[in-house]
Motif scaffolding. Structure first.
Motif, PDB file in Angstrom:
ATOM      1  N   THR A 109      -6.330  -4.860   1.564  1.00 52.35           N
ATOM      2  CA  THR A 109      -4.905  -5.138   1.839  1.00 52.35           C
ATOM      3  C   THR A 109      -4.035  -4.581   0.718  1.00 52.35           C
ATOM      4  N   GLY A 110      -4.483  -4.801  -0.535  1.00 62.78           N
ATOM      5  CA  GLY A 110      -3.748  -4.260  -1.697  1.00 62.78           C
ATOM      6  C   GLY A 110      -3.647  -2.743  -1.622  1.00 62.78           C
ATOM      7  N   ARG A 111      -4.770  -2.097  -1.217  1.00 59.49           N
ATOM      8  CA  ARG A 111      -4.765  -0.621  -1.077  1.00 59.49           C
ATOM      9  C   ARG A 111      -3.784  -0.188   0.006  1.00 59.49           C
ATOM     10  N   ALA A 112      -3.862  -0.893   1.153  1.00 59.84           N
ATOM     11  CA  ALA A 112      -3.000  -0.513   2.289  1.00 59.84           C
ATOM     12  C   ALA A 112      -1.523  -0.622   1.903  1.00 59.84           C
ATOM     13  N   LEU A 113      -1.147  -1.743   1.306  1.00 60.53           N
ATOM     14  CA  LEU A 113       0.269  -1.927   0.918  1.00 60.53           C
ATOM     15  C   LEU A 113       0.682  -0.914  -0.146  1.00 60.53           C
ATOM     16  N   GLY A 114      -0.210  -0.682  -1.107  1.00 62.41           N
ATOM     17  CA  GLY A 114       0.093   0.283  -2.179  1.00 62.41           C
ATOM     18  C   GLY A 114       0.326   1.676  -1.623  1.00 62.41           C
ATOM     19  N   ASN A 115      -0.535   2.098  -0.671  1.00 61.33           N
ATOM     20  CA  ASN A 115      -0.390   3.448  -0.109  1.00 61.33           C
ATOM     21  C   ASN A 115       0.854   3.567   0.773  1.00 61.33           C
ATOM     22  N   ILE A 116       1.166   2.484   1.505  1.00 68.57           N
ATOM     23  CA  ILE A 116       2.371   2.541   2.358  1.00 68.57           C
ATOM     24  C   ILE A 116       3.638   2.619   1.481  1.00 68.57           C
ATOM     25  N   CYS A 117       3.597   1.990   0.314  1.00 67.67           N
ATOM     26  CA  CYS A 117       4.774   2.000  -0.587  1.00 67.67           C
ATOM     27  C   CYS A 117       4.939   3.315  -1.337  1.00 67.67           C
ATOM     28  N   TYR A 118       3.879   4.116  -1.401  1.00 69.92           N
ATOM     29  CA  TYR A 118       3.938   5.316  -2.246  1.00 69.92           C
ATOM     30  C   TYR A 118       5.040   6.251  -1.765  1.00 69.92           C
ATOM     31  N   ASP A 119       6.047   6.443  -2.628  1.00 69.81           N
ATOM     32  CA  ASP A 119       7.149   7.361  -2.303  1.00 69.81           C
ATOM     33  C   ASP A 119       7.824   7.058  -0.973  1.00 69.81           C
TER      34      ASP A 119
END
Length: 607
Positions: A109-119
């Motif tokens: 979940t942390g990975r998914a949210l982090g990647n969606i937030c990227y830029d």
């Protein structure tokens, strides 16, 4: 490809009631396809409309949840997939999953949210709206002290998520700072300094936050200085050092942190880097030398940190910095001169340095840069000399050491920063030094250059300093020869213009110089004063209620001197001065009122 299409079709008609096994199979198929060709598979996933289905599959009860979150994390590595993930409503259920206890689910979940937030502006907004950052910061706090591999992996992912969430976004960075993330990250760095991936994430997060003013105050309450210096000492690779430098530079702008860094031993690390890299021509070493010496100069900008390193002029750091000045590296010469300029910020230090021969070192350095010299080095060395010339006791010593002559070699410079410092240095040197002021004031080349620079409209600093030096040459020399040189070079009109400056100090300096001209060489200057419309300007200054008391006083003194000239006296009489001056007899400032009475009497006699 057929498997993928089948899997997507099955998922499309799937509901949460489907058997876990058939779901697992479909999800594994997707993960496999993503591993082989992420971009192409992501496009197919987007077209199939499966993203909307994922929103329903993200439940804490489902055994497939971690896999679904993993798939979302993988597709969100592509820029074109981030907005569709937000539009499919995946953020609220993902944020809800941050409350579950399962470590694998939390990780994905942390990975998914982090990647969606990227830029992604939309991604960040959605996570902000769903309150995701708060939960992650709480996780960091509770996991902070755990050093088992699974916890460290989770901490790394959560740090990365916050970094992507707030990168280059002041509002979200402020939000994290207000949530108290800084002390937690500093603590993390201390506990997990052996874990390279986590340390790196912390450093990037610091770099992100350290630019904000509000963060520096929070950092100052932690032991960040100590932790960064400790970490720095362990680093061998250039990239890692560079990373720490990127955090140190913005933090070191804060005076409290400057002192903490000095006390934590950063200076010794920097001096060691300088020593190791000074003779190297490797690109990495040259970059490190520049960063280390620049940071050294920055640490000296704080009064307390500077004084601590000066140690009464006996400090080993001060001595080492002195040795940079004669070095063959332009970077070190520059840093050395800037460091001296920073040490020269109070009279005690300046007097000590001049008595211990620093002036000769700086003059030798300037000498090496006269022909086609390095402009930044010239500027820095002149800055140092200007600061050293501020204490009264240093002026005569520096003049007899030949500083004025050394500085005059740069009169030919076409570089405004060098011109500006050259003018400031000369102005400091001649303050209350009549002989030097006379000698320089009779130097036709200098005076002509000053008159030229008085017209440098593109460079307000140079223009202002030229005017001030012209005035200073007259005020400190009180010499007829100097006045004649300035009249012959066309300088009078500039002094008259200076009397209308927006800065009271400059107006005043101009009026005092003009009064000396009128007292000593009125006949010589008469024509120029008339052409520059001095009388009209004085009338304006005396009529203007906003003029400072000293401006009014000096304007009246000047009027009294000007009426010794017939054409100027006629102008005074034609302009109803008596009316303006009689009003000033009741001025609240006693000195102005008294001068008004005297001026009125003089004008009455003359008329």
């Amino acid at each position: 490809a057929d498997n993928l299409s089948d899997a997507l079709k099955k998922l499309k008609i799937t509901t949460t009631d489907s058997t876990a096994d058939s779901l697992e199979g479909c999800l594994d198929c997707l993960l496999q396809a993503l591993a082989q060709n992420n971009m192409e598979t992501s496009e197919k996933i987007q077209k199939s409309g499966v993203l909307q289905v994922f929103a329903n599959l993200l439940t804490p009860q489902s055994s497939c949840t971690a896999k679904v979150a993993n798939i979302i994390a993988e597709v969100a590595r592509n820029e074109f997939m981030r907005n569709p993930c937000v539009d499919a409503g995946l953020i609220p259920p993902l944020v809800q999953l941050l409350n579950c206890k399962d470590q694998e689910v939390l990780l994905q979940t942390g990975r998914a949210l982090g990647n969606i937030c990227y830029d992604s502006h939309e991604g960040r907004n959605a996570v902000d709206h769903a309150g995701g950052a708060h939960i992650v910061v709480d996780h960091l706090r509770s996991l902070c002290s755990k050093t088992d591999p699974a916890s460290e992996k989770l901490l790394t992912v959560f740090c990365g998520m916050l970094m992507n969430y707030s990168n280059e976004n002041d509002t979200l960075q402020s939000q994290l700072i207000n949530m108290g993330v800084i002390p937690t990250l500093v603590k993390l760095l201390g506990i997990h300094c052996q874990n390279a991936a986590l340390t790196e994430m912390c450093l990037v997060a610091f770099g992100n936050l350290a630019e904000l003013e509000s963060s520096k105050e929070q950092f100052a309450y932690t032991n960040i200085a100590e932790e960064l210096v400790k970490l720095f000492k362990k680093q061998i690779e250039h990239d890692k050092k560079e990373m720490i430098f990127e955090v140190l530079a913005p933090l070191a702008e804060n005076d409290v942190i400057k002192l903490q860094l000095v006390e934590a031993g950063l200076v010794e690390c920097l001096l060691e880097i300088v020593q190791k890299t000074v003779d190297s021509d490797k690109e990495d070493d040259i970059a490190e030398l520049k960063t280390a010496s620049d940071l050294m100069v920055l640490l000296l900008l704080g009064d307390e940190s500077m004084q601590k390193l000066f140690e009464g002029g006996k400090g080993s750091v001060f001595q080492r910095v002195l040795s940079w000045i004669p070095s063959n590296s332009h970077q070190l010469q520059l840093a050395g001169a800037l460091a001296i300029a920073n040490f020269a910020r109070n009279d005690g230090n300046c007097i000590h340095m001049v008595d211990n021969g620093i002036v000769q070192k700086l003059m030798d350095l300037l000498d090496r840069h006269v022909e086609d010299g390095n402009v930044t080095v010239q500027h820095a060395a002149l800055s140092a000399l200007r600061n050293l010339a501020i204490p009264v006791v240093n002026k005569a010593k520096m003049l007899s050491a030949g500083v004025a002559e050394a500085v005059l070699k740069f009169l030919r410079s076409e570089m405004p920063p060098v011109q500006f410092k050259l003018l400031g240095t000369l102005r400091m040197l001649i303050d209350a030094q009549a002989e030097a002021a006379e000698q320089l004031g009779k130097n036709v080349k200098l005076v002509e250059r000053l008159v030229e620079w008085c017209e440098a409209k593109d460079h307000a600093g140079v223009m202002g300093e030229s005017n001030r030096l012209l005035s200073a040459l007259i005020r400190h020399s009180k010499s007829k020869d100097v006045i004649r040189t300035i009249v012959q070079s066309g300088g009078i009109k500039h002094l008259v213009t200076m009397a209308t400056s927006e800065h009271v100090i400059m107006q005043n300096e101009a009026l005092v110089a003009l009064a000396l001209i009128a007292a000593l060489e009125l006949v010589t200057a008469e024509k120029d004063l008339e052409n520059a419309q001095l009388v009209q300007i004085l009338h304006r200054l005396l009529s203007d209620d906003r003029s400072a008391p000293e401006i009014k006083y000096n304007s009246m003194v000047l009027i009294c001197a000007l009426i010794g000239s017939e054409p100027l006296q006629k102008e005074v009489q034609s302009m109803a001065f008596l009316e303006v001056i009689s009003k000033l007899r009741s001025h609240e400032n006693k000195t102005v009122a008294q001068q008004a009475l005297l001026t009125e009497q003089r004008l009455a006699v003359e008329s």
